[in-house]
Motif scaffolding. Structure first.
Motif, PDB file in Angstrom:
ATOM      1  N   UNK A   1     -28.833   8.320  -0.854  1.00  0.00           N
ATOM      2  CA  UNK A   1     -29.117   6.977  -0.319  1.00  0.00           C
ATOM      3  C   UNK A   1     -29.322   7.078   1.201  1.00  0.00           C
ATOM      4  N   UNK A   2     -30.264   6.291   1.749  1.00  0.00           N
ATOM      5  CA  UNK A   2     -30.526   6.361   3.188  1.00  0.00           C
ATOM      6  C   UNK A   2     -29.272   6.218   4.058  1.00  0.00           C
ATOM      7  N   UNK A   3     -28.304   5.465   3.570  1.00  0.00           N
ATOM      8  CA  UNK A   3     -27.090   5.274   4.388  1.00  0.00           C
ATOM      9  C   UNK A   3     -26.301   6.592   4.488  1.00  0.00           C
ATOM     10  N   UNK A   4     -26.263   7.342   3.384  1.00  0.00           N
ATOM     11  CA  UNK A   4     -25.533   8.613   3.422  1.00  0.00           C
ATOM     12  C   UNK A   4     -26.363   9.658   4.166  1.00  0.00           C
ATOM     13  N   UNK A   5     -27.699   9.562   4.026  1.00  0.00           N
ATOM     14  CA  UNK A   5     -28.566  10.465   4.797  1.00  0.00           C
ATOM     15  C   UNK A   5     -28.356  10.211   6.289  1.00  0.00           C
TER      16      UNK A   5
ATOM     17  N   UNK B   1     -15.779  -7.498  17.024  1.00  0.00           N
ATOM     18  CA  UNK B   1     -14.384  -7.268  17.431  1.00  0.00           C
ATOM     19  C   UNK B   1     -13.889  -5.903  16.943  1.00  0.00           C
ATOM     20  N   UNK B   2     -12.679  -5.545  17.371  1.00  0.00           N
ATOM     21  CA  UNK B   2     -12.168  -4.203  17.071  1.00  0.00           C
ATOM     22  C   UNK B   2     -11.675  -4.053  15.641  1.00  0.00           C
ATOM     23  N   UNK B   3     -11.434  -5.196  14.950  1.00  0.00           N
ATOM     24  CA  UNK B   3     -10.691  -5.111  13.698  1.00  0.00           C
ATOM     25  C   UNK B   3     -11.514  -4.929  12.441  1.00  0.00           C
ATOM     26  N   UNK B   4     -12.845  -5.017  12.510  1.00  0.00           N
ATOM     27  CA  UNK B   4     -13.603  -4.827  11.264  1.00  0.00           C
ATOM     28  C   UNK B   4     -13.496  -3.365  10.831  1.00  0.00           C
ATOM     29  N   UNK B   5     -13.720  -3.113   9.541  1.00  0.00           N
ATOM     30  CA  UNK B   5     -13.367  -1.801   8.973  1.00  0.00           C
ATOM     31  C   UNK B   5     -14.089  -0.638   9.667  1.00  0.00           C
ATOM     32  N   UNK B   6     -15.366  -0.802   9.987  1.00  0.00           N
ATOM     33  CA  UNK B   6     -16.083   0.343  10.563  1.00  0.00           C
ATOM     34  C   UNK B   6     -15.707   0.553  12.031  1.00  0.00           C
ATOM     35  N   UNK B   7     -15.485  -0.535  12.773  1.00  0.00           N
ATOM     36  CA  UNK B   7     -15.100  -0.371  14.181  1.00  0.00           C
ATOM     37  C   UNK B   7     -13.680   0.178  14.263  1.00  0.00           C
TER      38      UNK B   7
ATOM     39  N   UNK C   1     -17.900   4.133   6.745  1.00  0.00           N
ATOM     40  CA  UNK C   1     -17.090   2.928   6.494  1.00  0.00           C
ATOM     41  C   UNK C   1     -17.977   1.709   6.277  1.00  0.00           C
ATOM     42  N   UNK C   2     -19.083   1.646   7.010  1.00  0.00           N
ATOM     43  CA  UNK C   2     -19.966   0.477   6.895  1.00  0.00           C
ATOM     44  C   UNK C   2     -20.723   0.458   5.570  1.00  0.00           C
ATOM     45  N   UNK C   3     -20.854   1.618   4.941  1.00  0.00           N
ATOM     46  CA  UNK C   3     -21.727   1.709   3.763  1.00  0.00           C
ATOM     47  C   UNK C   3     -21.213   0.918   2.560  1.00  0.00           C
ATOM     48  N   UNK C   4     -19.920   0.647   2.507  1.00  0.00           N
ATOM     49  CA  UNK C   4     -19.342   0.037   1.301  1.00  0.00           C
ATOM     50  C   UNK C   4     -19.772  -1.410   1.096  1.00  0.00           C
TER      51      UNK C   4
END
Ligand code: COA
Length: 382
Positions: free
Chosen positions: A95-99, A189-195, A218-221
């Motif tokens: 998938x492009x996100x994993x690439x 903000x700092x608290x989202x999963x990917x940040x 982390x963002x891919x999910x």
């Protein structure tokens, strides 16, 4: 569980993980600000390059500063032939996100000693922003079976990305829309999963490119960045606006989580959705197929809000962002990679803030629920 067990907060709800001055999400008022400026004003009136300067410097750039940061981004977007070939190869495998995650890791240096180069946090972060945007274009061309056709002199970040991804020269309206989408998704903000992931990996003193690569994972999910893709797929599955009300109602009866709906922090409609819908009225209604999908999105909003609004669940950015990405010609698999390219700005600025704040390693604790110590049993006695 022993009586001195620490308090457990599943999903770290309510736990402050950092002090940050980059952006603020006000979940009750439905407001998002970057360095004090409203996301709506920035998305509709600024360029992505201006927002890069704003998030790094803390102030909107004057004309010389904007020219400087634009030139830096343009210079830093260069990739080596080997990096381009690697990204194109990865695009054929996954998938492009994993690439993108894999290709971003190849931007890192041959050494692994960032602490002694920490004064490079800003230039390395800006280079990552420039290169990740370029990589999304490289991967899109490979997926589409097109040869590599790289950035052109004087092209803005949004223009480079949109042209490389779609293979078309972008119109003024599409360019303006792409700019707005990059700005709207640049930080949260700092608290989202990917940040948070970016900050955790930074705290291990990892190299900046490895920080960004981890955050892309982390963002891919689908519970995070992948929801824009999931929501558009759902609308495509529904297919006809006249079926939307009944189907969504049934899905809610089955306790299915509607992608693009609900948020840990917002208990009103996500302010990014409101800006996207403003853009949508100009763009989406042009194309009939996407107009149908948008109509389905509006029905989903209505049905789900009627059912869930009283519980503080409302549309988030991803209910409508997929429709507008599709409307400007972005293939569905590239919605989240574009989100990643935009959010690389936020991750990079948080990485620097994390270093500036002392960068103590994240090492939370657990509530142990396993066995008390016991004697080992030899295999012939089990
Ligand atoms: C965003 C999200 C991950 C937040 O998760 P969270 O704060 O942990 O909230 P929970 O998943 O615990 O949900 C709380 C309750 O609301 C319900 N709920 C949350 N989101 C929902 C949705 N999209 N559709 C239907 N119900 C939803 C849950 O079923 C749960 O109900 P319950 O208390 O009866 O079990 C969650 O709302 C979700 O999965 N949304 C869909 C994915 C999405 O759009 N993600 C992008 C976020 S920007």
């Amino acid at each position: 569980m022993t009586s001195d067990a620490p308090a457990l907060s599943p999903g770290l709800e309510g736990v402050a993980i950092a002090e940050s001055s980059v952006s603020r999400v006000d979940g009750e008022a439905g407001r998002l600000i970057y360095r004090g400026y409203s996301i709506g004003d920035l998305a509709l009136d600024a360029t992505f390059e201006e927002v890069v300067a704003l998030l790094y410097d803390g102030e909107l750039p004057n004309a010389p500063r904007l020219a400087e940061i634009s030139a830096q981004l343009e210079h830093d977007r260069a990739l080596t032939d080997a990096q381009i070939e690697h990204a194109r190869g990865a695009a054929a495998l996954t998938h492009p996100m994993f690439a993108l995650q894999a290709a971003t890791a190849t931007l890192g240096p041959m050494v692994n000693d960032f602490e002694s180069n920490v004064d490079e946090a800003t230039p390395r972060g800006i280079a990552a922003i420039a290169k990740v945007g370029h990589l999304v274009g490289v991967i899109a061309q490979a997926v589409d079976g097109r040869p590599y056709d790289g950035p052109r002199p004087g092209e803005s970040h949004a223009s480079m990305m949109l042209r490389m991804i779609t293979g078309e020269e972008p119109s003024e309206l599409y360019l303006r829309t792409m700019n707005a989408l990059l700005i709207l998704q640049a930080d949260h903000s700092a608290g989202n999963a990917s940040t948070f992931t970016a900050r955790v990996v930074t705290s291990t003193k990892s190299e900046p490119e490895s920080v960004i690569s981890a955050a892309i994972g982390a963002l891919s999910g689908p519970a995070h960045g992948g929801a824009n893709e999931a929501s558009l797929r759902l609308f495509q599955e529904i297919g006809d606006p006249s079926r939307a009300e009944e189907q969504i109602g049934r899905m809610l009866d089955d306790r299915y989580k509607i992608p693009g709906f609900g948020h840990r922090v917002y208990h009103v409609k996500d302010p990014r959705s409101l800006v996207i819908q403003q853009l949508a009225t100009k763009v989406i209604e042009e194309g009939s197929e996407v107009a149908d999908l948008y109509e389905i999105a509006l029905t989903v909003e209505k049905v789900a809000t009627d059912r869930l609004g009283s519980r503080g669940l409302f549309p988030n950015v991803d209910l409508f962002s997929g429709c507008i990405f599709a409307a400007i010609g972005i293939p569905i698999d590239f919605f989240t990679p574009i989100f990643a390219a935009a959010r690389t700005l936020g991750w990079a600025v948080h990485m620097r803030e994390q270093w500036d704040s002392g960068n103590r390693i994240f090492r939370p604790t657990q509530v142990y629920t396993g066995q008390e110590p016991r004697a080992f049993v030899a295999i012939d006695q089990r």
